[in-house]
Design an enzyme around this catalytic site. Structure first.
Site, PDB file in Angstrom:
ATOM      1  N   LYS A   1     -27.416 -34.404   0.823  1.00  0.00           N
ATOM      2  CA  LYS A   1     -28.031 -33.663  -0.293  1.00  0.00           C
ATOM      3  C   LYS A   1     -26.945 -33.021  -1.140  1.00  0.00           C
ATOM      4  CE  LYS A   1     -31.565 -30.113  -1.231  1.00  0.00           C
ATOM      5  NZ  LYS A   1     -32.574 -29.214  -0.644  1.00  0.00           N
TER       6      LYS A   1
ATOM      7  N   SER B   1     -37.453 -29.298  -2.416  1.00  0.00           N
ATOM      8  CA  SER B   1     -36.383 -29.701  -3.306  1.00  0.00           C
ATOM      9  C   SER B   1     -35.616 -30.920  -2.806  1.00  0.00           C
ATOM     10  CB  SER B   1     -35.405 -28.539  -3.490  1.00  0.00           C
ATOM     11  OG  SER B   1     -34.735 -28.240  -2.273  1.00  0.00           O
TER      12      SER B   1
ATOM     13  N   SER C   1     -38.646 -26.962   1.634  1.00  0.00           N
ATOM     14  CA  SER C   1     -37.945 -28.046   0.939  1.00  0.00           C
ATOM     15  C   SER C   1     -37.497 -29.206   1.825  1.00  0.00           C
ATOM     16  CB  SER C   1     -36.722 -27.495   0.190  1.00  0.00           C
ATOM     17  OG  SER C   1     -37.127 -26.781  -0.936  1.00  0.00           O
TER      18      SER C   1
END
Length: 493
Positions: free
Chosen positions: A79, A159, A183
């Site tokens: 990420k 997210s 998330s």
């Protein structure tokens, strides 16, 4: 799609150690898959094929010498919130344009120490603020899943939307992710993958771009429960550079999978039956209860009375911490710089151009609730509510409950640029209704696929555990996974 990219981490590990395949072959298969699919899905914002090939070559050499690490030769996506030395790290924000750190986050360093291979950096909501991956400076990620008979693009959740989409589309064997209010778990539920937010302090936050420091926690998104257990074992550690990381031994989570459920008590909180919840969510929840009961678990009705206050309290605490954390992005030392008439003008112009609308909204909310006239009325009160939420969970666990079963999301994945949600940020924030409690209380939570809705889209269940008892979550989630069966997206990309 190469057969190699369809292997789980556990399957790939067995083939690599058995010398049936090489790390270089596995890595090359993923590089080709990304080249073919990423233009359509947009899961990766930066690719690192040369780093991946070099790491895979080293992995093959270590395997040949009998020195294989726990993740030797396993290709992962990272990420864009995790600092990776010399590689694009921008939290998918314009304000961090061109930023390449001179250091490695503790979590990614742990993975590389265990032999993992980095394929690239994954798309996400800007500064991890969002539930749909629509706030990224690098564009929307498309969910690999589509409704039956439809070509409409869906969000992958947020997210960690890039992480979830890349795992679901078999563009990495597993991915790092972060969870501040859901998330990891919400995108996992939207994409038919498994995501675990470990207990606050289980993984180091050092080298992870901060959103809300008392809530942020790193964790993995993987194809199944066993893979998530393998990844978390490598990611977790204590760290002298992060005083919130806890000095506790990291268990071998994989050993918890397959344990008997006899004697395990599962709490069902009545407060999670929210008004207007779709019948399909209730139905999948009831199926989960039945599967665990059949496996020998005892089902117990419980009450978490302050759950209804978790979402409003979260949307005070998280923006308040964000407004403080994001004050450091000023255009002086790194990232975007927009010249102004003086230093104050430069700050204002840089932040105006660099931050997206969702980040600006949360900074404004956070600055407001921390301001002199409102600090006691909002922020202090929200922290008191947080203490009550934590106490509710402690009372349930002290009464003998081992884990709590709830839905993971209030719906399946919704459409990109959904007008109803785009025009009403509060409706978008309601996507976190089942997940924020876990962050507010600092507890571990796992999302596991449990079925499909009438549109053929995945629905997930969430298990909430005692502090640092991720083992029970893996043990219980595996039972749900075995009963529910496997879910994979039909390839359209």
């Amino acid at each position: 799609m190469s057969e190699l990219t369809s292997l789980t981490i556990a399957e790939a590990r067995a083939k690599l150690t058995g010398k049936e395949i090489t790390a270089q072959e596995l890595t090359e298969a993923y590089i080709q898959a990304i080249d073919a699919a990423n233009p359509a899905i947009n899961a990766y914002v930066a690719l690192t094929p040369e780093i991946a090939r070099a790491q895979a070559k080293q992995s093959d050499e270590r395997i040949a010498r009998g020195q294989a690490g726990a993740l030797e030769g396993i290709p992962l996506g990272i990420k864009d919130l995790f600092a990776t030395k010399g590689v694009h790290t921008q939290a998918c924000s314009h304000i961090l344009d061109g930023f390449k750190p001179e250091y490695e986050s503790t979590v990614t360093q742990n993975l590389f120490n265990d032999g993992a291979v980095m394929l690239g950096k994954l798309n996400m909501d800007e500064f991890a603020m969002g539930s749909s991956n629509e706030s990224s400076y690098y564009g929307v990620v498309k969910n690999p899943w589509r409704a039956k008979g439809s070509n409409a693009d869906l969000v992958p959740g947020g997210s960690s939307g890039g992480s979830a989409a890349a795992v679901a589309a078999q563009l990495c064997a597993g991915a790092t992710a972060t969870d501040t209010g859901g998330s990891i778990r919400q995108p996992a539920a939207f994409t038919g993958t498994v995501g675990i937010k470990p207990t606050y302090g289980r993984c180091s936050r050092w080298g992870i771009v901060a959103f809300a420091s008392s809530l942020d926690q790193a964790g993995p998104i993987a194809r199944d429960v066993r893979d998530a257990a393998i990844l978390l074992k490598s990611m977790a550690s204590t760290d002298s550079k992060d005083t919130t990381s806890v000095d506790l031994p990291v268990p071998d989570y994989e050993k918890a999978i397959g344990r008997s459920m006899k004697g395990i008590r599962i709490g069902i909180p009545k407060e999670y039956r929210v008004a207007g919840m779709p019948e399909e969510i209730e139905s999948v929840w009831q199926k989960g209860i039945a599967w665990l009961k059949d496996a020998g678990a005892e089902i117990v009705d419980i009450s978490l009375p302050h759950t209804k206050y978790a979402l409003p309290a979260y949307y005070i605490v998280a923006p308040a911490e964000a407004s403080s954390n994001l004050a450091r992005y000023d255009g002086v030392r790194y990232g975007l710089r927009v010249e102004g008439n003086d230093i104050t003008d430069m700050y204002e112009k840089t932040r105006a151009a660099g931050f997206g609308s969702e980040v600006k909204r949360r900074i404004l909310i956070g600055t407001y609730v921390l301001s002199a006239g409102y600090y006691d009325a909002y922020y202090i009160r929200a922290q008191k509510v947080r203490t009550l939420i934590k106490r509710d969970c402690e009372l349930a666990f002290n009464a003998g409950v081992d884990a709590i079963l709830t839905p993971a999301t209030p719906s399946s994945a919704f459409g990109i640029a959904d007008e109803d949600l785009a025009n009403d940020p509060v409706k978008m924030y309601l996507n976190d209704i089942f997940t924020v409690t876990v962050n507010m209380a600092g507890l571990p939570g796992i999302a596991v696929p449990a079925g499909l809705d009438h549109k053929g889209l995945p629905l997930g269940l969430q298990l909430i555990g005692k502090p640092f008892d991720e083992e029970t979550l893996f043990q219980t989630a595996h039972v749900i996974e075995q009963a529910a069966g496997k879910f994979t997206a039909e390839r359209w990309w």
